[in-house]
Design a protein around this motif. Structure first.
Motif, short mmCIF file in Angstrom:
data_model
loop_
_atom_site.label_atom_id
_atom_site.label_comp_id
_atom_site.label_asym_id
_atom_site.label_seq_id
_atom_site.Cartn_x
_atom_site.Cartn_y
_atom_site.Cartn_z
N PRO A 23 -11.00 6.14 31.03
CA PRO A 23 -12.29 6.41 31.67
C PRO A 23 -12.41 5.74 33.05
N TYR A 29 -12.64 -0.07 29.81
CA TYR A 29 -12.38 0.91 28.76
C TYR A 29 -10.88 1.26 28.68
N TRP A 33 -11.17 8.04 25.34
CA TRP A 33 -12.47 8.31 24.71
C TRP A 33 -12.65 9.82 24.54
N TRP A 35 -15.42 12.21 24.41
CA TRP A 35 -16.10 13.14 25.34
C TRP A 35 -15.67 12.91 26.78
N ASP A 36 -15.24 11.70 27.11
CA ASP A 36 -14.66 11.49 28.44
C ASP A 36 -13.48 12.44 28.64
N GLN A 101 -17.86 11.22 18.57
CA GLN A 101 -18.68 11.24 19.79
C GLN A 101 -19.12 12.69 20.03
N GLY A 159 -22.81 8.60 22.39
CA GLY A 159 -22.26 8.50 23.74
C GLY A 159 -23.21 7.77 24.68
N ASP A 161 -24.81 4.87 24.26
CA ASP A 161 -24.78 3.76 23.32
C ASP A 161 -26.01 2.87 23.31
N TYR A 345 -27.17 -0.24 31.28
CA TYR A 345 -26.60 1.08 31.07
C TYR A 345 -27.28 1.85 29.94
N TRP A 346 -27.52 3.12 30.22
CA TRP A 346 -28.24 4.06 29.36
C TRP A 346 -29.72 3.76 29.20
N GLU A 388 -19.72 4.62 37.56
CA GLU A 388 -20.11 5.01 36.21
C GLU A 388 -21.57 5.48 36.16
N PHE A 403 -14.59 5.98 38.19
CA PHE A 403 -14.91 6.45 36.85
C PHE A 403 -14.49 7.93 36.69
N TRP A 405 -15.02 10.54 34.54
CA TRP A 405 -15.85 11.75 34.37
C TRP A 405 -16.73 12.00 35.58
C1 GLC Z 1 -19.40 3.81 27.20
C2 GLC Z 1 -20.33 5.02 27.16
C3 GLC Z 1 -19.66 6.17 26.43
C4 GLC Z 1 -18.29 6.45 27.05
C5 GLC Z 1 -17.44 5.19 27.13
C6 GLC Z 1 -16.17 5.38 27.93
O1 GLC Z 1 -19.21 3.28 25.94
O2 GLC Z 1 -21.54 4.69 26.56
O3 GLC Z 1 -20.44 7.33 26.49
O4 GLC Z 1 -17.65 7.44 26.34
O5 GLC Z 1 -18.16 4.16 27.75
O6 GLC Z 1 -16.45 5.84 29.20
#
Ligand code: GLC
Length: 420
Positions: A23, A29, A33, A35-36, A101, A159, A161, A345-346, A388, A403, A405
């Motif tokens: 990621p 990270y 991952w 969905w990444d 995810q 996702g 979190d 974050y989030w 990010e 980052f 994505w």
């Molecule tokens: C964080 C995000 C998650 C993502 C991961 C890797 O945990 O909350 O959505 O997949 O980072 O980028």
């Protein structure tokens, strides 16, 4: 533009390992991952189709025998990440986490196949079958009563979190006594941007409970400490099932079960719509309570392409009020909400994947608004870099740099062949 396009490609290539992509290139990270990887594959598809399919195939190599595709695959066992492979203690061919995810894979696959001609049909068929198995796992174990909506059993499965969406359901969780662990995330980036320790304690408590139950999906739906029907996750799953159905039909594969489930979900998801406030809300199954936090992820419903035109229209009107004074949108949480935080974050900042999802959902419903979301998202990244997440008031970048994505979806927004 060319310069930024090249930079975005460079970010992806810089994060690439053997067959998959991290990621980010710092230590935050150090794994693959779920969905990444989907978003990353889409980015690659604009300039290196082989890498796009490598990304997808490697993710699917980590699929469990029962069909689950884990949220993390630990290809490199030697990292400081917490919780690492030995803490999770599971995985099939590849060590992994024991949860999933948002299942974006079918959506990404359809998008890639719509734009490219692939000669090896058998390879594509085999990917589609694995994705179907993954969806069947979600239907079977996360919706055992066949209601049309699936549950997530850990905030990490969403996702998003650290979203305030999870504050209430997490409150009822008793933190395990003598919890011993060492976080890695807040050593790599500013702790002000990361979850609080008390929240982390709860994440770890739920995770430990899942492990104690050997990740047995049959048991855990009933016994997990956390069980929420999340609008965002279900919207993605509905869209993914619609796209999977399209692919199954196109490749002459069995599609009855998916077709039935799409119809069921389409009806059932409307039950999460609150006509009075013109918003979608989550349902906490464990505590039998609605969750009414104004999260941007509730607008992923637009991505699900509901046939109900009235709901779509009303939701777009509410979405237009999500950010009014802020220069950059969409903030992950509506800024006047009590739990909104500018940097954490989030809990407030803008995320490029959320904007991308909503933009896709708006494209054929409100072209003008969609175009605005697209160009504002592109500008935000151009001015502030491939980070990010971003401050909704100032655009200031936070979290990991380079980052993946952000780079991928920036590429997709710019290089999308036609804007319609
Ligand atoms: C964080 C995000 C998650 C993502 C991961 C890797 O945990 O909350 O959505 O997949 O980072 O980028």
């Amino acid at each position: 533009m060319l310069n930024e396009i090249n930079q975005a490609k460079k970010v992806l290539l810089g994060n690439r390992k053997k067959g998959y992509t991290l990621p980010t290139n710092n230590n935050l990270y150090p794994a693959q991952w779920n969905w990444d990887s989907g978003f990353i594959a889409l980015g690659y598809s604009h300039f290196n189709l082989k890498y796009a399919f490598d990304e997808i195939n490697t993710l699917l190599e980590g699929q469990w025998k029962d069909g689950m595709v884990p949220h993390i695959l630990f290809h490199d066992l030697n990292t400081n990440y917490y919780p690492n492979h030995s803490v999770w203690n599971c995985g099939n061919k590849i060590k992994s986490s024991g949860i999933t995810q948002p299942p974006v894979l079918a959506i990404i696959l359809k998008r890639i196949l719509d734009k490219n001609i692939i000669k090896d049909k058998e390879k594509i068929k085999s990917i589609i079958k694995k994705v179907k198995k993954y969806h069947q796992w979600l239907m079977r174990y996360r919706d055992p009563k066949n209601s049309g909506l699936v549950s997530i059993l850990h905030p990490w499965e969403s996702g998003y979190d650290n979203s305030p969406l999870w504050d209430e359901p997490l409150k009822s969780i008793k933190i395990e006594k003598n919890l011993k662990y060492k976080r890695g995330d807040n050593k790599v980036v500013n702790p002000d941007f990361r979850p609080l320790d008390i929240d982390y304690d709860r994440y770890v408590t739920i995770k430990n409970h899942l492990r104690k139950n050997k990740y047995n999906p049959k048991k855990l739906y009933e016994t997990s400490m956390f069980n929420v029907v999340d609008v965002g996750f279900n919207s993605i799953f509905l869209k993914a099932n619609k796209d999977l159905l399209y692919l199954l039909k196109k490749f002459n594969l069995e599609h009855n079960e998916i077709e039935k489930y799409v119809l069921k979900s389409e009806n059932k998801i409307e039950k999460l719509y609150d006509k009075k406030t013109k918003r979608f809300v989550n349902y906490d199954l464990k505590n039998k309570k609605k969750i009414t936090v104004p999260s941007i992820t509730n607008y992923f419903i637009l991505f699900a392409d509901l046939k109900n035109k009235l709901i779509n229209k009303e939701i777009i009107q509410t979405l237009k009020k999500h950010n009014t004074k802020e220069k950059f949108f969409f903030s992950s949480i509506k800024p006047n909400y009590t739990s909104y935080e500018e940097k954490r974050y989030w809990r407030g900042p803008v995320w490029i994947n959320c904007n991308w999802i909503i933009y896709q959902g708006l494209k054929d419903k409100d072209k003008k608004f969609a175009q605005m979301v697209r160009s504002k998202t592109i500008d935000l990244v151009k001015k502030n870099g491939f980070y990010e997440y971003f401050n909704t008031k100032t655009g200031k970048a936070y979290g990991a740099k380079n980052f993946s994505w952000t780079a991928s979806l920036f590429l997709d927004l710019i290089l999308e062949k036609k804007f319609n």
